[in-house]
Write a protein that holds these residues in place. Structure first.
Motif, PDB file in Angstrom:
ATOM      1  N   ILE A 193       0.841  -1.208   0.000  1.00 53.29           N
ATOM      2  CA  ILE A 193       0.000   0.000   0.000  1.00 53.29           C
ATOM      3  C   ILE A 193       0.874   1.256   0.000  1.00 53.29           C
ATOM      4  CG2 ILE A 193      -1.621   1.338   1.414  1.00 53.29           C
ATOM      5  CD1 ILE A 193      -2.892  -1.381   2.196  1.00 53.29           C
ATOM      6  N   THR A 194       1.936   1.263   0.795  1.00 57.13           N
ATOM      7  CA  THR A 194       2.837   2.417   0.833  1.00 57.13           C
ATOM      8  C   THR A 194       3.501   2.622  -0.525  1.00 57.13           C
ATOM      9  OG1 THR A 194       3.256   2.019   3.176  1.00 57.13           O
ATOM     10  CG2 THR A 194       4.821   3.432   2.009  1.00 57.13           C
ATOM     11  N   LYS A 203      -8.413  13.263 -10.023  1.00 56.34           N
ATOM     12  CA  LYS A 203      -7.862  14.446  -9.376  1.00 56.34           C
ATOM     13  C   LYS A 203      -7.694  15.548 -10.418  1.00 56.34           C
ATOM     14  CE  LYS A 203      -4.697  15.981  -5.983  1.00 56.34           C
ATOM     15  NZ  LYS A 203      -3.813  15.650  -4.935  1.00 56.34           N
ATOM     16  N   MET A 244      -0.262   5.846  -7.254  1.00 56.13           N
ATOM     17  CA  MET A 244      -1.376   6.710  -6.882  1.00 56.13           C
ATOM     18  C   MET A 244      -0.997   8.187  -6.779  1.00 56.13           C
ATOM     19  SD  MET A 244      -3.707   4.519  -6.808  1.00 56.13           S
ATOM     20  CE  MET A 244      -5.159   4.859  -5.877  1.00 56.13           C
ATOM     21  N   LYS A 245       0.288   8.505  -6.879  1.00 53.73           N
ATOM     22  CA  LYS A 245       0.720   9.901  -6.800  1.00 53.73           C
ATOM     23  C   LYS A 245       0.418  10.581  -8.139  1.00 53.73           C
ATOM     24  CE  LYS A 245       4.505  12.756  -5.283  1.00 53.73           C
ATOM     25  NZ  LYS A 245       5.870  12.766  -4.788  1.00 53.73           N
ATOM     26  N   MET A 282       2.416   1.646  -3.481  1.00 51.26           N
ATOM     27  CA  MET A 282       1.392   2.087  -4.442  1.00 51.26           C
ATOM     28  C   MET A 282       1.061   3.559  -4.238  1.00 51.26           C
ATOM     29  SD  MET A 282       0.288  -0.377  -6.469  1.00 51.26           S
ATOM     30  CE  MET A 282      -1.417  -0.130  -6.846  1.00 51.26           C
ATOM     31  N   SER A 283       0.933   3.992  -2.992  1.00 52.41           N
ATOM     32  CA  SER A 283       0.555   5.385  -2.748  1.00 52.41           C
ATOM     33  C   SER A 283       1.679   6.345  -3.107  1.00 52.41           C
ATOM     34  CB  SER A 283       0.111   5.590  -1.308  1.00 52.41           C
ATOM     35  OG  SER A 283       1.188   5.376  -0.428  1.00 52.41           O
ATOM     36  N   LEU A 284       2.930   5.908  -2.999  1.00 50.02           N
ATOM     37  CA  LEU A 284       4.058   6.777  -3.321  1.00 50.02           C
ATOM     38  C   LEU A 284       4.408   6.784  -4.808  1.00 50.02           C
ATOM     39  CD1 LEU A 284       6.447   6.074  -0.319  1.00 50.02           C
ATOM     40  CD2 LEU A 284       5.013   8.079  -0.703  1.00 50.02           C
TER      41      LEU A 284
END
Length: 193
Positions: free
Chosen positions: A36-37, A168, A44-45, A39-41
């Protein structure tokens, strides 16, 4: 005494199974946190796409430093670079304004569109500019110096869609400085921020 030993060994086996299960659950949770970390960095950024001019080919350039005046026609590419995002960038219709020291010389339209994930789209445009809107007294001096400097500005508004779930809003700005060599009637430089 045999029953007590077998009961003790059965309890020991249950305890070892519970420890193994707790270790497996802990490893799974740690692995999920890492995924998850990561992917978010990365995935998903959402980064702002780049909006630039490129490859200007001067078709005609006529200038007169005595009058002073100029008339030029060139083709260029409009680049919308979405290579930093793992999702497509859908943008609304917009325009690019060509200026000389704040005076608007021309406006070209950009149709709405979509830049795919990790890609760049290029659109060709024909631009015709002349000095009719320029009223500055130093314009003749600039033409006599041999370099004519223009600016192009624009703004794209749109949304980056990540994995069809998250959207976004992102606005991409263009600010390019174009310098023409008046004597050679060619492009001298193109710098975009």
């Amino acid at each position: 005494m045999g029953d007590a030993e077998s009961l003790h060994s059965a309890d020991e086996l249950k305890r070892q199974k519970k420890i193994k299960l707790a270790i497996y659950i802990t490893i799974f949770v740690v692995f999920q946190i890492i995924v998850i970390t990561t992917m978010s960095l990365t995935v998903m950024k959402v980064k702002t796409p780049r909006f630039r001019l490129g490859n200007i080919n001067v078709e005609s350039f006529v200038s007169d430093s005595a009058a002073p005046s100029f008339d030029t026609k060139f083709t260029t590419q409009i680049k919308i670079k979405n290579s930093a995002n793992w999702g497509s960038y859908k943008f609304n219709a917009a325009n690019i304004t060509f200026l000389h020291q704040g005076a608007t010389l021309a406006v070209i339209d950009i149709a709405k569109g979509k830049a795919g994930w990790l890609s760049t789209i290029k659109r060709n445009a024909e631009v015709s500019l002349n000095s009719n809107a320029i009223t500055g007294s130093n314009f003749g001096t600039e033409l006599s110096s041999g370099v004519l400097t223009l600016n192009s500005v624009g703004r794209l508004n749109g949304k980056v869609a990540i994995m069809f779930i998250m959207k976004k809003k992102k606005a991409a700005n263009m600010n390019c400085t174009i310098a023409f060599d008046v004597t050679a009637k060619t492009l001298k430089s193109l710098e975009c921020k």
